[in-house]
Design an enzyme around this catalytic site. Structure first.
Site, PDB file in Angstrom:
ATOM      1  N   SER A  12     -10.067  -1.194   0.318  1.00  0.00           N
ATOM      2  CA  SER A  12     -11.113  -2.232   0.265  1.00  0.00           C
ATOM      3  C   SER A  12     -10.636  -3.450  -0.519  1.00  0.00           C
ATOM      4  O   SER A  12     -11.398  -4.391  -0.720  1.00  0.00           O
ATOM      5  CB  SER A  12     -12.358  -1.682  -0.430  1.00  0.00           C
ATOM      6  N   GLU A  36      -5.617   3.850  -7.546  1.00  0.00           N
ATOM      7  CA  GLU A  36      -6.813   4.444  -6.948  1.00  0.00           C
ATOM      8  C   GLU A  36      -7.825   4.781  -8.024  1.00  0.00           C
ATOM      9  O   GLU A  36      -8.393   3.877  -8.590  1.00  0.00           O
ATOM     10  CB  GLU A  36      -6.447   5.656  -6.085  1.00  0.00           C
ATOM     11  N   GLY A  78     -12.874  -2.224  -7.994  1.00  0.00           N
ATOM     12  CA  GLY A  78     -14.193  -1.615  -7.761  1.00  0.00           C
ATOM     13  C   GLY A  78     -14.302  -0.778  -6.512  1.00  0.00           C
ATOM     14  O   GLY A  78     -15.421  -0.572  -6.015  1.00  0.00           O
ATOM     15  N   GLY A  79     -13.177  -0.285  -5.963  1.00  0.00           N
ATOM     16  CA  GLY A  79     -13.261   0.537  -4.755  1.00  0.00           C
ATOM     17  C   GLY A  79     -13.958  -0.238  -3.647  1.00  0.00           C
ATOM     18  O   GLY A  79     -13.724  -1.440  -3.475  1.00  0.00           O
ATOM     19  N   ASP A 104      -7.943   8.002  -0.343  1.00  0.00           N
ATOM     20  CA  ASP A 104      -8.685   6.945   0.360  1.00  0.00           C
ATOM     21  C   ASP A 104      -8.778   7.226   1.867  1.00  0.00           C
ATOM     22  O   ASP A 104      -9.521   6.552   2.577  1.00  0.00           O
ATOM     23  CB  ASP A 104      -8.032   5.577   0.139  1.00  0.00           C
ATOM     24  N   THR A 121      -3.552  -1.229  -7.963  1.00  0.00           N
ATOM     25  CA  THR A 121      -4.343  -0.040  -8.244  1.00  0.00           C
ATOM     26  C   THR A 121      -3.479   1.203  -8.347  1.00  0.00           C
ATOM     27  O   THR A 121      -2.318   1.194  -7.918  1.00  0.00           O
ATOM     28  CB  THR A 121      -5.370   0.161  -7.097  1.00  0.00           C
ATOM     29  N   THR A 170      -8.762  -0.027 -10.522  1.00  0.00           N
ATOM     30  CA  THR A 170      -7.992  -1.131  -9.968  1.00  0.00           C
ATOM     31  C   THR A 170      -8.119  -2.329 -10.891  1.00  0.00           C
ATOM     32  O   THR A 170      -8.965  -2.357 -11.769  1.00  0.00           O
ATOM     33  CB  THR A 170      -8.565  -1.455  -8.562  1.00  0.00           C
ATOM     34  N   GLU A 190      -3.777   7.674  -4.232  1.00  0.00           N
ATOM     35  CA  GLU A 190      -4.257   6.769  -3.176  1.00  0.00           C
ATOM     36  C   GLU A 190      -4.574   7.477  -1.864  1.00  0.00           C
ATOM     37  O   GLU A 190      -5.404   7.017  -1.077  1.00  0.00           O
ATOM     38  CB  GLU A 190      -3.213   5.676  -2.934  1.00  0.00           C
ATOM     39  N   ARG A 207       0.834  -1.200   0.000  1.00  0.00           N
ATOM     40  CA  ARG A 207       0.000   0.000   0.000  1.00  0.00           C
ATOM     41  C   ARG A 207       0.870   1.252   0.000  1.00  0.00           C
ATOM     42  O   ARG A 207       1.928   1.286   0.653  1.00  0.00           O
ATOM     43  CB  ARG A 207      -0.867  -0.013   1.266  1.00  0.00           C
TER      44      ARG A 207
HETATM   45  N1  GLU Z   1      -8.253   2.755  -3.755  1.00  0.00           N
HETATM   46  C1  GLU Z   1      -9.244   1.736  -3.658  1.00  0.00           C
HETATM   47  C2  GLU Z   1      -8.960   0.834  -2.486  1.00  0.00           C
HETATM   48  O1  GLU Z   1      -7.839   0.670  -2.122  1.00  0.00           O
HETATM   49  C3  GLU Z   1      -9.296   0.902  -4.862  1.00  0.00           C
HETATM   50  C4  GLU Z   1      -9.838   1.660  -6.005  1.00  0.00           C
HETATM   51  C5  GLU Z   1     -10.582   0.796  -6.924  1.00  0.00           C
HETATM   52  O2  GLU Z   1     -10.757  -0.365  -6.743  1.00  0.00           O
HETATM   53  O3  GLU Z   1     -11.015   1.305  -7.908  1.00  0.00           O
HETATM   54  O4  GLU Z   1      -9.859   0.273  -1.951  1.00  0.00           O
END
Ligand code: GLU
Length: 615
Positions: free
Chosen positions: A494, A447, A514-515, A469, A445, A427, A466, A125
């Site tokens: 996530s 982000e 997918g965040g 987040d 990712t 991602t 990132e 990360r």
């Molecule tokens: N930054 C998000 C995360 O770490 C991921 C972004 C995404 O999946 O589009 O959860």
């Protein structure tokens, strides 16, 4: 309508209870000197036709992209193991999926090491600058800065973790040199790849912000237009960056030439119109002190399986685990399994479970000391939450209150609730398994799609955003928020790369972009496969619901159909969304063969391959 149950939980256990993937003596570990072929990674890449499912032996790779999948397969075919293939394929994704991954970003990898029969996780990360405090994203009066202004600026850029993660994985589990593993990606960047509709659309969707930064516009908006679908896209600067990594290792990014270029780009982003954006605060010291961290994966017992996921800095493993525990608790409470209920009731339970898990995630999970991981993933905690909140005949009012994972559980009604946290998308997920039994589940990712929109001039890669987040201000005044910005802190993610084991051996690996919807997508694919009897590719293709304790998104097949109507009659407030997630996964069968699976349709369809098709 109830789906046909082909492999219910119990049957899955029986089916996978036998001998799993064969284990060779060295289980694909680094060869001792003198062993192993000299040329071990492909030098030219010829992607096979993109298919979403393939079955066979010798190893498997599944990603969103046929070139990356092909690189992984070629590495496996030449005797590399899952770690080698994951690193080489991920580097290639950095070229062909540059808006979702790359050396300017971060990610998380869960790995089953067949030789030691152990699942481990690597946290790559991004980290915040040392200078960050809990109020960095406020205006001085305590008001949050405008989100999009921060995104498109140096202030959102964290220290990239992806190169360090690749290096760690290659050194720890790989059998090929880091330089070799970067070679296919370098060649794809140099020789080019064919632009597909997704790539074209991602540029078109981000054209305004890409145009703001000259290095990004020069690369992706030649003549002011996104690259045409079907055209060949080359990125010589990125090829140079991979060449630099091959020559000098990841040190170049953390203490060398690439690092210096990255710092200049994030500290003083150049804009096309001369306007100023927030400068970044990263320093050489921040880069030099970065480490990818080895972590112990989360562990959740589900239907006799062990679901291993990503711990903090991600909330993925915990939230997926709690959701699964809640579903088991609902089964017991209603004396009816989700294998046996109709589709609407399944989706209702799934929605209640993930909404509850998100209430707890938002309150308890972040990169802070003392996150109660064990309690949040315990069945006792889930039983308490289910008892207090779940009804099979009505949706609980959102936002659901968070629970108290204190180790002492009854059926108390917690009171405090918080609004949902924000979420984004940019991602990609890669799943790899080899013939020795090693498995890699890797989500990476930058982000948002296109990250910060800042390309490092001369080096062709985008910098992440990132750090957005983090929560800019506390979710609820007076309630501790574990996800505020902080010095050298990792923002909560996530991402949920997952490996499912039975009696200690992998039977399934999966993940998705997918965040925040990653958590619901992984939990849904897993339950569709384990409980609802779907083959993995169908579980991936199935219409999705993402309920996150506020917003409850449904894809059109649910929203516009009878299941949507049934959910609304239970009190669910749905919103329609065209597409949720883009999962990939691999089933590791008892006889040591694989079924690799990807999206048939979402994001233009994914690419699943095995080394030796058949069976
Ligand atoms: N930054 C998000 C995360 O770490 C991921 C972004 C995404 O999946 O589009 O959860």
């Amino acid at each position: 309508m109830k789906r046909q149950v082909l492999v219910a939980g119990a049957a899955l256990l029986a089916a996978t209870g036998g001998l799993l993937a064969p284990s060779a003596a060295n289980a694909g570990q680094r060869p001792t000197s003198g062993s192993g072929p000299a040329t071990t990674v492909p030098t030219t890449v010829h992607p096979a036709t993109k298919v979403p499912v393939m079955t066979g032996g010798g190893g498997a790779v599944s990603s969103v992209d046929e070139t990356a999948t092909q690189v992984g397969i070629d590495v496996l075919r030449r005797g590399g193991n899952a770690a080698d293939a994951a690193v080489a394929a991920a580097a290639t994704l950095g070229v062909t999926e540059p808006f979702s991954s790359g050396i300017g970003g971060g990610g998380f990898l869960v790995y089953y090491d067949a030789k030691h029969r152990r699942v481990q996780a690597v946290d790559g990360r991004e980290t915040a600058p040392r200078s960050f405090t809990s109020t960095t994203f406020t205006d001085g009066q305590g008001k949050a800065l405008d989100f999009n202004t921060v995104v498109n600026s140096g202030l959102s850029v964290g220290v990239p973790g992806t190169p360090a993660l690749w290096d760690t994985v290659a050194r720890r589990w790989g059998t090929r040199s880091f330089a070799d593993l970067m070679k296919p990606a370098q060649q794809v960047a140099e020789q080019g790849f064919v632009v597909d509709a997704t790539f074209h659309q991602q540029v078109a969707d981000n054209a305004t912000r890409f145009a703001k930064f000259p290095a990004t516009a020069a690369l992706y908006l030649k003549g002011g237009q996104p690259p045409a679908t079907g055209a060949t896209f080359r990125n010589p600067d990125m090829a140079k960056a991979y060449g630099e990594l091959r020559a000098h290792g990841v040190r170049s990014l953390y203490q060398g030439t690439l690092g210096a270029a990255l710092l200049a780009a994030s500290q003083h982003p150049r804009t096309s119109d001369g306007s100023t954006v927030y400068p970044g605060q990263l320093t050489a010291r921040d880069l030099a002190s970065y480490r990818a961290l080895l972590r112990t994966p989360t562990s959740t017992s589900y239907r006799g399986l062990d679901v291993r996921g990503m711990p903090v800095a991600s909330s993925g493993g915990i939230a997926v685990g709690e959701s699964l525990n809640l579903l088991e608790a609902y089964d017991r409470q209603t004396h009816q399994s989700i294998s046996d209920v109709d589709e609407a009731q399944y989706l209702h339970r799934f929605s209640e479970a993930t909404a509850t898990a998100f209430a707890d995630r938002n309150r308890w999970i972040g990169s802070v000391p003392g996150v109660p991981t064990r309690e949040l993933t315990s069945q006792g905690f889930a039983n308490e939450r289910a008892c207090a909140l779940f009804s099979p005949t009505a949706a609980a009012t959102r936002p659901l209150p968070f629970g108290n994972p204190d180790g002492s559980y009854s059926c108390s009604h917690p009171a405090a609730s918080q609004p949902a946290a924000r979420d984004d998308h940019g991602t990609t997920h890669l799943t790899v398994a080899d013939k020795w039994g090693n498995v890699a589940s890797y989500t990476l990712t930058i982000e948002q799609t296109g990250g910060s929109a800042i390309t490092v001039p001369g080096w062709g890669f985008l910098l992440n955003n990132e750090l957005t987040d983090f929560n800019f201000v506390p979710l609820t005044a007076g309630v501790p928020d574990p996800n505020l910005p902080g010095s050298s802190k990792r923002p909560r993610s996530s991402m949920s790369p997952t490996i499912v084991t039975l009696h200690g051996r992998p039977v399934l690996a999966l993940g998705s972009p997918g965040g925040a919807t990653i958590i619901t997508t992984v939990a849904q694919v897993l339950t569709e496969y384990v409980d609802r009897g779907m083959p993995l590719v169908d579980a991936i293709a199935a219409a999705r619901l993402s309920s996150r304790n506020g917003v409850e998104q449904a894809e059109p097949a649910i929203y516009d159909g009878p299941d949507g109507a049934a959910l609304r009659s239970l009190g669910h407030v749905l919103s329609s969304t065209p597409e949720i997630g883009a999962a990939t996964g691999i089933v590791i069968r008892p006889d040591g063969t694989f079924q690799a699976a990807a999206e048939p349709v979402r994001r233009g369809g994914g690419s699943a391959q095995v080394v030796r098709p058949g069976g």
